[in-house]
Design a protein around this motif. Structure first.
Motif, PDB file in Angstrom:
ATOM      1  N   LEU A   1     -14.110   3.510 -25.007  1.00 61.32           N
ATOM      2  CA  LEU A   1     -14.104   2.904 -23.675  1.00 61.32           C
ATOM      3  C   LEU A   1     -13.847   3.931 -22.573  1.00 61.32           C
ATOM      4  CD1 LEU A   1     -12.112  -0.375 -24.410  1.00 61.32           C
ATOM      5  CD2 LEU A   1     -14.583  -0.111 -24.134  1.00 61.32           C
ATOM      6  N   ALA A   2     -13.473   5.153 -22.958  1.00 62.50           N
ATOM      7  CA  ALA A   2     -13.201   6.206 -21.980  1.00 62.50           C
ATOM      8  C   ALA A   2     -13.704   7.537 -22.529  1.00 62.50           C
ATOM      9  CB  ALA A   2     -11.713   6.285 -21.675  1.00 62.50           C
ATOM     10  N   PRO A   3     -14.022   8.497 -21.666  1.00 59.96           N
ATOM     11  CA  PRO A   3     -14.391   9.823 -22.148  1.00 59.96           C
ATOM     12  C   PRO A   3     -13.266  10.426 -22.991  1.00 59.96           C
ATOM     13  CG  PRO A   3     -14.902   9.584 -19.812  1.00 59.96           C
ATOM     14  CD  PRO A   3     -14.085   8.389 -20.190  1.00 59.96           C
ATOM     15  N   THR A   4     -13.602  11.336 -23.861  1.00 60.90           N
ATOM     16  CA  THR A   4     -12.611  11.991 -24.721  1.00 60.90           C
ATOM     17  C   THR A   4     -11.475  12.565 -23.882  1.00 60.90           C
ATOM     18  OG1 THR A   4     -14.336  12.549 -26.315  1.00 60.90           O
ATOM     19  CG2 THR A   4     -12.263  13.777 -26.458  1.00 60.90           C
ATOM     20  N   GLY A   5     -10.240  12.290 -24.322  1.00 59.69           N
ATOM     21  CA  GLY A   5      -9.073  12.811 -23.614  1.00 59.69           C
ATOM     22  C   GLY A   5      -8.669  11.993 -22.406  1.00 59.69           C
ATOM     23  N   HIS A   6      -9.197  10.756 -22.300  1.00 64.60           N
ATOM     24  CA  HIS A   6      -8.905   9.922 -21.138  1.00 64.60           C
ATOM     25  C   HIS A   6      -8.592   8.491 -21.566  1.00 64.60           C
ATOM     26  CE1 HIS A   6     -11.160  13.325 -19.485  1.00 64.60           C
ATOM     27  NE2 HIS A   6     -10.541  13.083 -18.343  1.00 64.60           N
ATOM     28  N   HIS A   7      -7.985   7.751 -20.671  1.00 60.39           N
ATOM     29  CA  HIS A   7      -7.732   6.326 -20.880  1.00 60.39           C
ATOM     30  C   HIS A   7      -8.342   5.523 -19.735  1.00 60.39           C
ATOM     31  CE1 HIS A   7      -5.384   6.080 -24.476  1.00 60.39           C
ATOM     32  NE2 HIS A   7      -4.350   6.766 -24.020  1.00 60.39           N
ATOM     33  N   VAL A   8      -8.666   4.284 -20.053  1.00 57.35           N
ATOM     34  CA  VAL A   8      -9.092   3.328 -19.051  1.00 57.35           C
ATOM     35  C   VAL A   8      -7.956   2.327 -18.855  1.00 57.35           C
ATOM     36  CG1 VAL A   8     -10.244   1.851 -20.773  1.00 57.35           C
ATOM     37  CG2 VAL A   8     -10.920   1.726 -18.391  1.00 57.35           C
ATOM     38  N   VAL A   9      -7.645   1.999 -17.609  1.00 56.57           N
ATOM     39  CA  VAL A   9      -6.491   1.165 -17.278  1.00 56.57           C
ATOM     40  C   VAL A   9      -6.936   0.012 -16.379  1.00 56.57           C
ATOM     41  CG1 VAL A   9      -4.219   1.089 -16.170  1.00 56.57           C
ATOM     42  CG2 VAL A   9      -4.935   3.151 -17.412  1.00 56.57           C
ATOM     43  N   HIS A  10      -6.423  -1.177 -16.698  1.00 59.20           N
ATOM     44  CA  HIS A  10      -6.645  -2.350 -15.846  1.00 59.20           C
ATOM     45  C   HIS A  10      -5.280  -2.970 -15.571  1.00 59.20           C
ATOM     46  CE1 HIS A  10      -8.380  -6.709 -15.376  1.00 59.20           C
ATOM     47  NE2 HIS A  10      -8.115  -6.157 -14.211  1.00 59.20           N
ATOM     48  N   CYS A  11      -4.952  -3.124 -14.301  1.00 61.32           N
ATOM     49  CA  CYS A  11      -3.672  -3.706 -13.896  1.00 61.32           C
ATOM     50  C   CYS A  11      -3.944  -4.749 -12.819  1.00 61.32           C
ATOM     51  CB  CYS A  11      -2.743  -2.609 -13.370  1.00 61.32           C
ATOM     52  SG  CYS A  11      -1.060  -3.152 -12.994  1.00 61.32           S
ATOM     53  N   TYR A  12      -3.281  -5.913 -12.914  1.00 63.51           N
ATOM     54  CA  TYR A  12      -3.555  -6.968 -11.943  1.00 63.51           C
ATOM     55  C   TYR A  12      -2.321  -7.839 -11.718  1.00 63.51           C
ATOM     56  CZ  TYR A  12      -4.575  -9.392 -16.392  1.00 63.51           C
ATOM     57  OH  TYR A  12      -4.522  -9.883 -17.668  1.00 63.51           O
ATOM     58  N   THR A  13      -2.328  -8.508 -10.575  1.00 62.73           N
ATOM     59  CA  THR A  13      -1.226  -9.386 -10.185  1.00 62.73           C
ATOM     60  C   THR A  13      -1.778 -10.469  -9.269  1.00 62.73           C
ATOM     61  OG1 THR A  13       1.028  -9.449  -9.266  1.00 62.73           O
ATOM     62  CG2 THR A  13      -0.574  -8.056  -8.131  1.00 62.73           C
ATOM     63  N   LEU A  14      -1.081 -11.593  -9.185  1.00 66.76           N
ATOM     64  CA  LEU A  14      -1.542 -12.665  -8.306  1.00 66.76           C
ATOM     65  C   LEU A  14      -1.406 -12.254  -6.839  1.00 66.76           C
ATOM     66  CD1 LEU A  14      -0.260 -16.033  -9.832  1.00 66.76           C
ATOM     67  CD2 LEU A  14      -2.514 -14.995 -10.012  1.00 66.76           C
ATOM     68  N   GLU A  15      -2.346 -12.737  -6.038  1.00 70.70           N
ATOM     69  CA  GLU A  15      -2.365 -12.437  -4.607  1.00 70.70           C
ATOM     70  C   GLU A  15      -3.043 -13.590  -3.876  1.00 70.70           C
ATOM     71  OE1 GLU A  15      -2.220 -10.192  -0.910  1.00 70.70           O
ATOM     72  OE2 GLU A  15      -1.159  -9.986  -2.832  1.00 70.70           O
ATOM     73  N   PRO A  16      -2.423 -14.163  -2.854  1.00 74.52           N
ATOM     74  CA  PRO A  16      -3.061 -15.254  -2.106  1.00 74.52           C
ATOM     75  C   PRO A  16      -4.342 -14.795  -1.411  1.00 74.52           C
ATOM     76  CG  PRO A  16      -0.709 -15.116  -1.611  1.00 74.52           C
ATOM     77  CD  PRO A  16      -1.058 -13.880  -2.375  1.00 74.52           C
ATOM     78  N   TYR A  17      -5.300 -15.682  -1.335  1.00 78.66           N
ATOM     79  CA  TYR A  17      -6.565 -15.404  -0.674  1.00 78.66           C
ATOM     80  C   TYR A  17      -6.441 -15.438   0.848  1.00 78.66           C
ATOM     81  CZ  TYR A  17     -11.548 -15.945   0.471  1.00 78.66           C
ATOM     82  OH  TYR A  17     -12.811 -15.790   0.988  1.00 78.66           O
ATOM     83  N   GLN A  18      -5.509 -16.264   1.323  1.00 76.21           N
ATOM     84  CA  GLN A  18      -5.360 -16.448   2.764  1.00 76.21           C
ATOM     85  C   GLN A  18      -5.088 -15.111   3.463  1.00 76.21           C
ATOM     86  OE1 GLN A  18      -3.731 -18.183   0.462  1.00 76.21           O
ATOM     87  NE2 GLN A  18      -4.671 -20.209   0.644  1.00 76.21           N
ATOM     88  N   ASN A  19      -5.592 -14.973   4.646  1.00 74.14           N
ATOM     89  CA  ASN A  19      -5.354 -13.805   5.515  1.00 74.14           C
ATOM     90  C   ASN A  19      -6.077 -12.535   5.071  1.00 74.14           C
ATOM     91  OD1 ASN A  19      -3.581 -15.373   7.144  1.00 74.14           O
ATOM     92  ND2 ASN A  19      -1.908 -14.971   5.686  1.00 74.14           N
ATOM     93  N   TRP A  20      -6.970 -12.662   4.080  1.00 78.52           N
ATOM     94  CA  TRP A  20      -7.800 -11.522   3.721  1.00 78.52           C
ATOM     95  C   TRP A  20      -9.145 -11.620   4.431  1.00 78.52           C
ATOM     96  CZ3 TRP A  20      -7.020  -7.021   1.179  1.00 78.52           C
ATOM     97  CH2 TRP A  20      -5.812  -6.886   0.478  1.00 78.52           C
ATOM     98  N   GLN A  21      -9.546 -10.565   5.092  1.00 74.99           N
ATOM     99  CA  GLN A  21     -10.849 -10.507   5.733  1.00 74.99           C
ATOM    100  C   GLN A  21     -11.303  -9.050   5.829  1.00 74.99           C
ATOM    101  OE1 GLN A  21     -10.446 -12.234   9.625  1.00 74.99           O
ATOM    102  NE2 GLN A  21      -8.541 -11.186  10.055  1.00 74.99           N
ATOM    103  N   ARG A  22     -12.597  -8.860   5.828  1.00 73.77           N
ATOM    104  CA  ARG A  22     -13.149  -7.496   5.875  1.00 73.77           C
ATOM    105  C   ARG A  22     -13.250  -7.040   7.329  1.00 73.77           C
ATOM    106  NH1 ARG A  22     -14.906  -6.042   0.853  1.00 73.77           N
ATOM    107  NH2 ARG A  22     -15.311  -7.762  -0.595  1.00 73.77           N
ATOM    108  N   ASP A  23     -12.127  -6.549   7.838  1.00 75.03           N
ATOM    109  CA  ASP A  23     -12.091  -6.051   9.208  1.00 75.03           C
ATOM    110  C   ASP A  23     -11.640  -4.596   9.196  1.00 75.03           C
ATOM    111  OD1 ASP A  23      -9.400  -6.207   8.603  1.00 75.03           O
ATOM    112  OD2 ASP A  23      -9.012  -7.953   9.872  1.00 75.03           O
ATOM    113  N   ASP A  24     -11.256  -4.078  10.336  1.00 74.31           N
ATOM    114  CA  ASP A  24     -10.884  -2.661  10.430  1.00 74.31           C
ATOM    115  C   ASP A  24      -9.630  -2.326   9.629  1.00 74.31           C
ATOM    116  OD1 ASP A  24     -13.040  -2.275  12.070  1.00 74.31           O
ATOM    117  OD2 ASP A  24     -11.892  -2.379  13.948  1.00 74.31           O
ATOM    118  N   SER A  25      -8.807  -3.313   9.338  1.00 78.40           N
ATOM    119  CA  SER A  25      -7.559  -3.059   8.617  1.00 78.40           C
ATOM    120  C   SER A  25      -7.690  -3.296   7.111  1.00 78.40           C
ATOM    121  CB  SER A  25      -6.447  -3.954   9.169  1.00 78.40           C
ATOM    122  OG  SER A  25      -6.739  -5.321   8.938  1.00 78.40           O
ATOM    123  N   TYR A  26      -8.906  -3.638   6.650  1.00 84.94           N
ATOM    124  CA  TYR A  26      -9.086  -4.034   5.252  1.00 84.94           C
ATOM    125  C   TYR A  26      -8.692  -2.933   4.276  1.00 84.94           C
ATOM    126  CZ  TYR A  26     -11.466  -5.655   0.985  1.00 84.94           C
ATOM    127  OH  TYR A  26     -11.766  -6.037  -0.293  1.00 84.94           O
TER     128      TYR A  26
END
Length: 506
Positions: free
Chosen positions: A368-393
């Motif tokens: 799943l990764a090139p030799t000598g490397h690892h692949v990492v997936h990390c996640y946590t809950l996050e509310p959808y509200q107040n997310w928008q693709r603006d200048d501060s995104y």
């Protein structure tokens, strides 16, 4: 235009399961997937030789003949399988006071608990006992036998009466929450937090809101069958389901975004794609969420107004912050693959950023990764509200992902010096790529306060599968939803033939 028996909207595991089984039953089936990659929330994707899981990373019983996992049952009758790697401990929980190993082996698990709280270990065993008894009762009735109409009754009475009677003796716990069992058996605060955490990892809710059969399945599978990881990642499961679909004559179309479900005289007649193409079928199965199905794929007037509003009012679990990393692996030879980090014991474990889930699947599958490397997936809950693709995104992305980096630094202190690839996903990312309303994890239907709807809808010919239908959230659950729907659309004798084949292979 092309004529079909069934169109399935979306290639998540629920949709592919229903489609594969219906193809196996001899139906002409087409799966329309909006994305360029099949799998829905379980799809895999690649960047510069690193292969990432987009969603689920924890599996049980994918190819064990005694497993109750509905996904394994479906793969069996489709003539497919996945190669897996077994491992134990299944992971580590990192609380503010220290790390705790989680073993599949029940005795080792309770022994680890006893080192922290001897009385808590005794109470944990009492807590697990009725749930494991429920698991034993469930073992006699394969999910492959079930359907979502009254024809299930003669199936259960003629084929599985002894197991049904066992299950009826457990009816009280079947209908209750894990919190009720916990309140009866567990007083130790550390163990209560542990149970709440494990329920949250399963359902997105704590013990009081999680149905008992879900935890019974988890405890029974991991202690009796063990945990495993599919070689090739979650995409290997999706590939097996697609192979099974195509083996039996079904078709999958990618880049086929369904714009509308078409009705005539109130009945399904097919779908219209975004490019204007119309595809006819008397049955359409939506693997989209209940919110997406009823607001985007149908017009408001297509549904009874009270039913529609009641469906749209179902509460939703929050969305996610995701972190996908490709890192250098030197010095990490002894690292394990699963970790859960709780940052603050005084905060709600379901609060945004407080509980972070970590998967390093290249521990089990080095390809799943090139030799000598690892692949990492990390996640946590996050509310959808107040997310928008603006200048501060972009700035907000970095800010809200810091809890994930801090969680990973508990496992890999020099993490930031190892990073070669860094991908940060937000609720907007989750909503866009997975076509999920508000990027949600699924419905927040608490035990005792409601039930997940079945596959039927008020519209003749329209059915639903996935994590906003019975039995709910999680890979085994969505596979079960596909089974329930597919079996409901064929005669019982057709399912009986498939069951006989399944039993002959055990």
């Amino acid at each position: 235009m092309m004529q079909l028996d069934v169109i399935v909207i979306g290639s998540g595991i629920g949709g592919l399961t229903a489609a594969g089984l219906l193809a196996r039953y001899g139906k002409k089936v087409l799966v329309c997937e909006s994305h360029t990659i099949p799998g829905g929330a379980a799809h895999s994707f690649s960047r510069r030789g690193f292969h990432f899981d987009s969603g689920p990373s924890f599996y049980c019983g994918l190819n064990h003949p005694q497993s109750l996992n509905p996904l394994r049952q479906v793969l069996e009758v489709l003539g497919e399988s996945v190669e897996t790697v077994s491992y134990d401990p299944l992971g580590h929980y990192h609380f503010p006071e220290g790390a705790f190993p989680v073993y599949s082996n029940a005795e080792r698990y309770r022994k680890a608990v006893a080192e922290i709280t001897p009385q808590g270990a005794i109470e944990l065993e009492r807590f697990e006992k009725p749930l494991l008894q429920l698991y034993e009762a469930l073992k006699g009735i394969p999910t492959l036998a079930l359907r979502a109409d009254f024809q299930v009754i003669p199936v259960l009475l003629t084929r599985y009466l002894p197991s049904l009677l066992k299950l009826l003796l457990q009816i009280g716990i079947v209908q209750g929450s894990v919190g009720e069992v916990m309140d009866k058996e567990v007083k130790d605060p550390w163990v209560r937090r542990l149970i709440d955490l494990e329920c949250f990892l399963l359902s997105g809710l704590k013990a009081e809101g999680t149905i008992a059969p879900e935890v019974a399945f988890m405890l029974g599978e991991r202690s009796n069958i063990g945990v495993d990881y599919p070689v090739g990642g979650s995409g290997a499961i999706v590939d097996a389901l697609v192979r099974g679909l195509e083996r039996w004559g079904g078709k999958l179309r990618l880049n086929a975004h369904v714009d509308k479900i078409l009705l005539e005289s109130g009945q399904v007649v097919g779908v219209r794609l975004r490019n204007g193409e119309i595809i006819k079928a008397a049955i359409v199965i939506s693997n989209a969420t209940i919110w997406d199905t009823y607001t985007k794929l149908l017009k408001p007037e297509d549904l009874p107004s009270s039913y529609r509003q009641q469906s749209l009012d179902i509460p939703a679990v929050d969305s996610f912050m995701h972190l996908h990393l490709g890192i250098r692996a030197e010095g990490l030879e002894n690292i394990t693959g699963h970790h859960v980090v709780v940052h603050d014991a005084n905060r709600d474990i379901t609060g945004p950023g407080n509980t972070c889930m970590i998967s390093i699947p290249s521990v089990w599958d080095k390809n799943l990764a090139p030799t000598g490397h690892h692949v990492v997936h990390c996640y946590t809950l996050e509310p959808y509200q107040n997310w928008q693709r603006d200048d501060s995104y972009e700035e907000k992305k970095k800010e809200r992902s810091q809890s994930l980096f801090r969680a990973l630094e508990k496992i890999i202190p020099d993490l930031r010096d190892r990073i070669l690839i860094e991908l940060i996903g937000t609720p907007l990312t989750h909503a866009y790529y997975l076509r999920r309303d508000r990027g949600t994890y699924g419905p927040a239907i608490a035990a005792g306060k409601g039930t997940f709807p079945g596959p039927h809808t008020p519209i003749p010919g329209l059915y639903r599968v996935g994590d906003s239908t019975m039995p709910g959230i999680g890979v085994p659950a969505v596979a079960a939803s596909g089974i329930l729907c597919a079996n409901t659309l064929v005669r019982e004798r057709e399912t009986a033939k498939l069951l006989d084949l399944y039993r002959s292979r055990l």
